[in-house]
Scaffold this motif. Structure first.
Motif, PDB file in Angstrom:
ATOM      1  N   GLY A 131       1.700   7.273  -5.783  1.00 38.53           N
ATOM      2  CA  GLY A 131       0.939   7.277  -4.553  1.00 38.53           C
ATOM      3  C   GLY A 131      -0.529   6.971  -4.782  1.00 38.53           C
ATOM      4  O   GLY A 131      -1.142   7.464  -5.753  1.00 38.53           O
ATOM      5  N   ASP A 132      -1.087   6.119  -3.909  1.00 43.10           N
ATOM      6  CA  ASP A 132      -2.508   5.759  -3.954  1.00 43.10           C
ATOM      7  C   ASP A 132      -2.895   5.157  -5.307  1.00 43.10           C
ATOM      8  O   ASP A 132      -4.002   5.376  -5.808  1.00 43.10           O
ATOM      9  N   ALA A 165       3.517  -6.798  -0.952  1.00 43.78           N
ATOM     10  CA  ALA A 165       3.276  -5.364  -1.107  1.00 43.78           C
ATOM     11  C   ALA A 165       2.859  -4.757   0.222  1.00 43.78           C
ATOM     12  O   ALA A 165       2.104  -5.360   0.998  1.00 43.78           O
ATOM     13  N   HIS A 166       3.369  -3.541   0.489  1.00 44.27           N
ATOM     14  CA  HIS A 166       3.096  -2.839   1.741  1.00 44.27           C
ATOM     15  C   HIS A 166       2.639  -1.412   1.437  1.00 44.27           C
ATOM     16  O   HIS A 166       3.024  -0.828   0.427  1.00 44.27           O
ATOM     17  N   THR A 167       1.856  -0.881   2.322  1.00 42.81           N
ATOM     18  CA  THR A 167       1.472   0.524   2.245  1.00 42.81           C
ATOM     19  C   THR A 167       2.005   1.243   3.485  1.00 42.81           C
ATOM     20  O   THR A 167       2.433   0.610   4.450  1.00 42.81           O
ATOM     21  N   ALA A 168       1.971   2.566   3.428  1.00 48.63           N
ATOM     22  CA  ALA A 168       2.342   3.384   4.593  1.00 48.63           C
ATOM     23  C   ALA A 168       1.075   3.983   5.186  1.00 48.63           C
ATOM     24  O   ALA A 168       0.069   4.170   4.490  1.00 48.63           O
ATOM     25  N   ASP A 310       4.113  16.441   0.852  1.00 47.22           N
ATOM     26  CA  ASP A 310       5.070  15.477   1.400  1.00 47.22           C
ATOM     27  C   ASP A 310       4.738  14.057   0.981  1.00 47.22           C
ATOM     28  O   ASP A 310       5.306  13.106   1.489  1.00 47.22           O
ATOM     29  N   GLY A 311       3.835  13.911   0.003  1.00 48.66           N
ATOM     30  CA  GLY A 311       3.553  12.585  -0.526  1.00 48.66           C
ATOM     31  C   GLY A 311       2.485  11.837   0.238  1.00 48.66           C
ATOM     32  O   GLY A 311       2.233  10.676  -0.034  1.00 48.66           O
ATOM     33  N   THR A 312       1.806  12.501   1.199  1.00 46.54           N
ATOM     34  CA  THR A 312       0.777  11.831   1.985  1.00 46.54           C
ATOM     35  C   THR A 312      -0.520  11.796   1.203  1.00 46.54           C
ATOM     36  O   THR A 312      -1.020  12.840   0.775  1.00 46.54           O
ATOM     37  N   ALA A 313      -1.091  10.610   1.038  1.00 46.76           N
ATOM     38  CA  ALA A 313      -2.355  10.499   0.321  1.00 46.76           C
ATOM     39  C   ALA A 313      -3.480  10.986   1.227  1.00 46.76           C
ATOM     40  O   ALA A 313      -3.547  10.673   2.400  1.00 46.76           O
ATOM     41  N   GLU A 314      -4.373  11.802   0.649  1.00 48.18           N
ATOM     42  CA  GLU A 314      -5.450  12.364   1.437  1.00 48.18           C
ATOM     43  C   GLU A 314      -6.757  12.287   0.659  1.00 48.18           C
ATOM     44  O   GLU A 314      -6.775  12.296  -0.568  1.00 48.18           O
ATOM     45  N   GLU A 315      -7.861  12.205   1.390  1.00 52.69           N
ATOM     46  CA  GLU A 315      -9.166  12.355   0.787  1.00 52.69           C
ATOM     47  C   GLU A 315     -10.112  12.886   1.856  1.00 52.69           C
ATOM     48  O   GLU A 315      -9.883  12.695   3.052  1.00 52.69           O
ATOM     49  N   VAL A 320      -6.584   7.464   3.381  1.00 53.42           N
ATOM     50  CA  VAL A 320      -6.408   6.325   2.501  1.00 53.42           C
ATOM     51  C   VAL A 320      -4.961   5.861   2.578  1.00 53.42           C
ATOM     52  O   VAL A 320      -4.102   6.544   3.114  1.00 53.42           O
ATOM     53  N   ALA A 321      -4.705   4.691   1.997  1.00 55.16           N
ATOM     54  CA  ALA A 321      -3.359   4.146   2.033  1.00 55.16           C
ATOM     55  C   ALA A 321      -2.470   4.867   1.055  1.00 55.16           C
ATOM     56  O   ALA A 321      -2.927   5.406   0.058  1.00 55.16           O
ATOM     57  N   GLU A 322      -1.194   4.848   1.343  1.00 52.34           N
ATOM     58  CA  GLU A 322      -0.219   5.445   0.431  1.00 52.34           C
ATOM     59  C   GLU A 322       0.311   4.411  -0.519  1.00 52.34           C
ATOM     60  O   GLU A 322       0.516   3.273  -0.132  1.00 52.34           O
TER      61      GLU A 322
END
Length: 322
Positions: A131-132, A165-168, A310-315, A320-322
Motif C-alpha cells: 500500500g502507498d 496501473a490503477h489506485t483506489a 483495513d488497508g486504507t492509506a492515510e496521512e 493519499v492514493a492506495e
C-alpha cells in the motif's frame, strides 16, 4: 673433319614425361577432393544428365551410389529444417500456460482473459506493490519473472504490451491528492514496464506504460473489497498483425464478459479438485469476482506503516492514493 655436337636422341620429347606426371597428379588430387566432399543431389543430377541426357535410370543409379547416407541436402525441397525441440507457440493458448504457471507459484486472484486478438491480464490488490508504495515486492518480482518466462518464446507473436496501473480512493468521501495519486499510479506502471524491459524478452518499443490513477474503478471504493479490486495492475498483450483499438474498447469487452468462455482465475478450485484455476464467475455487471476478503487477523498482521487496519492509506492533512 670437325666433330659434331652431341644432340638429343629422343627428338626433344623429354618434356612429355614431366607433363604426363603433372596431369596424373592433378587428376589424383581432384579425385581425392571429390571423394571427401558432400555431394548435392540436384547438382549431381544436372551434371549426369548433361552427359547422359536420355539415361534416367543411370542418373538414379549414380545418385544412389554417390550420395552419402547422412546427406541432409536430399530432403524434400521446401521442408523447413526446424529442430524438434522448438515447438510452435500457439498464441491463443498462451493464457492457459500463464494461468498454470501463476497458479504453480501460488499467485491467487489473477484474471487472464483471451480476446479475439489480445490477452487481458488483471493482477489485483498487492500482487506487485504494498500500500502507498511503488517498490516491487519480492512476490511481484517472482510474478514478473514467471510472466517474462512464459512470454519470451512467443515474443514474435506480440505487437505491443500495455501496462496499466490503477489506485483506489482511500477515502470514499474525498478524492485522492492528485499529485500523489497520479505519481503513484505512473511509477507503478513504470516499474513493471522497466522490469520487463530489463529482462530483454521483447523489444522496448513494444512496451507502453499507462497510469489511470483512481479514475477507472471497477468496484465501489466505500468497501474494502471494492478498494481491493480497484487497486490493481493490468497487462494488455496485443497480437502481432492485429488492429490497434482504443483502450475503451478493450475495457468494454473485458468488463462485458464477452470473453467469459476464455477467462480463467488463478487460485480457485477447479471442479472441486482443490487449488487450481477455473473459469471466472462474472458478477451482475460482468466484472469477474475473484478475490475474497481477508480475515481480521490477516488484515491486522499485514497492515503496513501508514495504513489503517483495513488497508486504507492515510496521512495527516489529506488522503493519499492506495
Amino acid at each position: 673433319m670437325k666433330n659434331k655436337k652431341n644432340r638429343p636422341t629422343d627428338g626433344g620429347g623429354n618434356w612429355m614425361d614431366t607433363y604426363g606426371d603433372m596431369v596424373t597428379l592433378l587428376l589424383t588430387f581432384f579425385i581425392m577432393l571429390f571423394a571427401m566432399s558432400s555431394l548435392n543431389q540436384q547438382k549431381w543430377e544436372l551434371f549426369v544428365r548433361s552427359i547422359y541426357p536420355h539415361s534416367n535410370e543411370e542418373v538414379q543409379e549414380q545418385v544412389a551410389i554417390n550420395t552419402p547416407l547422412d546427406d541432409t541436402s536430399s530432403k524434400i525441397e521446401g521442408t523447413p529444417d526446424i529442430p524438434e525441440t522448438m515447438a510452435e507457440i500457439d498464441i491463443d493458448k498462451l493464457y492457459l500456460t500463464l494461468a498454470e504457471r501463476m497458479n504453480d507459484i501460488g499467485i491467487d486472484g489473477v484474471t487472464i482473459s483471451r480476446g479475439e486478438d489480445y490477452t487481458f491480464i488483471v493482477f489485483e490488490d498487492k500482487t506487485f506493490f504494498d500500500g502507498d508504495s511503488s517498490i516491487l515486492t519480492d512476490q511481484g518480482k517472482t510474478t514478473l519473472d514467471v510472466f517474462c518466462d512464459v512470454i519470451s518464446p512467443a515474443q514474435d507473436g506480440v505487437s505491443q504490451i500495455n501496462i496499466m496501473a490503477h489506485t483506489a480512493q482511500g477515502n470514499p468521501d474525498r478524492p485522492n491528492n492528485p499529485r500523489t495519486d497520479r505519481m503513484l499510479s505512473a511509477m507503478r506502471a513504470a516499474e513493471v514496464c522497466i522490469f520487463i524491459q530489463e529482462k530483454g524478452i521483447i523489444e522496448p518499443e513494444k512496451l507502453v506504460n499507462i497510469s489511470y490513477g483512481q479514475f477507472r474503478p471497477v468496484a465501489d471504493n466505500s468497501t474494502r473489497e471494492g478498494r481491493t479490486k480497484n487497486r490493481r495492475v493490468e497487462i494488455l498483450m496485443i497480437d502481432e498483425g492485429a488492429d490497434l483499438h482504443s483502450m475503451n474498447r478493450y475495457y468494454d469487452e473485458y468488463n462485458s464478459g464477452v470473453n467469459a468462455d476464455r477467462t480463467v482465475v488463478t487460485g480457485q478450485e477447479a471442479n472441486g479438485t482443490g487449488h487450481g484455476f477455473a473459469p471466472a464467475s462474472p458478477s451482475a455487471d460482468g466484472v469477474s469476482t475473484t478475490m475474497s476478503p481477508l480475515t481480521d487477523s490477516t488484515e491486522n498482521a499485514s497492515a503496513e506503516p501508514g495504513l489503517s487496519s483495513d488497508g486504507t492509506a492515510e496521512e495527516a492533512g489529506g488522503t493519499v492514493a492506495e
